[in-house]
Design a protein around this motif. Structure first.
Motif, short mmCIF file in Angstrom:
data_model
loop_
_atom_site.label_atom_id
_atom_site.label_comp_id
_atom_site.label_asym_id
_atom_site.label_seq_id
_atom_site.Cartn_x
_atom_site.Cartn_y
_atom_site.Cartn_z
N HIS A 70 41.25 47.13 47.36
CA HIS A 70 40.91 47.66 46.04
C HIS A 70 42.11 48.33 45.37
N PRO A 84 41.62 36.78 44.39
CA PRO A 84 40.33 37.21 44.93
C PRO A 84 39.83 36.31 46.06
N GLY A 92 41.54 34.43 38.22
CA GLY A 92 41.31 35.86 38.41
C GLY A 92 42.44 36.56 39.14
N THR A 94 46.11 38.64 39.65
CA THR A 94 46.77 39.82 39.10
C THR A 94 48.23 39.80 39.53
N VAL A 104 41.80 47.69 41.46
CA VAL A 104 40.73 46.82 40.98
C VAL A 104 39.74 47.67 40.19
N PRO A 105 39.32 47.22 39.00
CA PRO A 105 38.30 47.97 38.26
C PRO A 105 36.99 47.98 39.05
N SER A 107 34.08 47.15 38.41
CA SER A 107 33.26 45.94 38.29
C SER A 107 33.97 44.69 38.80
N GLY A 108 35.22 44.83 39.22
CA GLY A 108 36.00 43.68 39.64
C GLY A 108 35.87 43.33 41.11
N GLU A 109 36.27 42.09 41.41
CA GLU A 109 36.28 41.62 42.80
C GLU A 109 37.51 42.14 43.52
N TRP A 111 40.83 42.04 45.98
CA TRP A 111 41.83 41.01 46.29
C TRP A 111 41.72 40.68 47.76
#
Length: 118
Positions: A70, A84, A92, A94, A104-105, A107-109, A111
């Motif tokens: 995260h 991800p 997706g 980064t 990671v936000p 709501s995000g998956e 890594w």
């Protein structure tokens, strides 16, 4: 000039040539070794477990913890791309430049893998 001096000079030249040849072979042999991204990649999982990988290879896909990461800090000298997925594929992604970090936000998956940009 004596015959002994001539023989010594020839031996010295042959020794120098042989040494230079061996050095060239050794350097050529070592050039195949994998290059590393000098410095650490540090990441934190959702359970707050921190993992540090020191100087990983710049080649290939590197998997993170199975649950994913995260937070990640790129302390290497090479930029990385985070994925991800476990196999460095798909969208997706980064991009994290050298000496930067990312989170990671909520709501995000997380890594699950990364690859170096080289």
């Amino acid at each position: 000039m004596s015959v002994t001096a001539t023989v010594h000079r020839r031996r010295r030249r042959l020794g120098t040539a042989a040494g230079a040849s061996l050095l060239a072979l050794a350097v050529a042999g070592c050039s195949g070794l994998g290059r590393t991204a000098v410095g650490p990649v540090t990441y934190t999982t959702e359970q707050e477990a921190e993992t540090t990988v020191h100087s990983p290879s710049v080649r290939g896909c590197h998997q993170l913890a199975p649950a994913g990461a995260h937070e990640i800090e790129n302390g290497t000298l090479v930029d990385i791309v985070l994925y991800p997925t476990r196999d460095c594929s798909g969208g997706g992604t980064t991009y994290v430049a050298t000496s930067f970090s990312d989170v990671v936000p909520e709501s995000g998956e997380p890594w699950r893998s990364y690859r170096f940009v080289h």
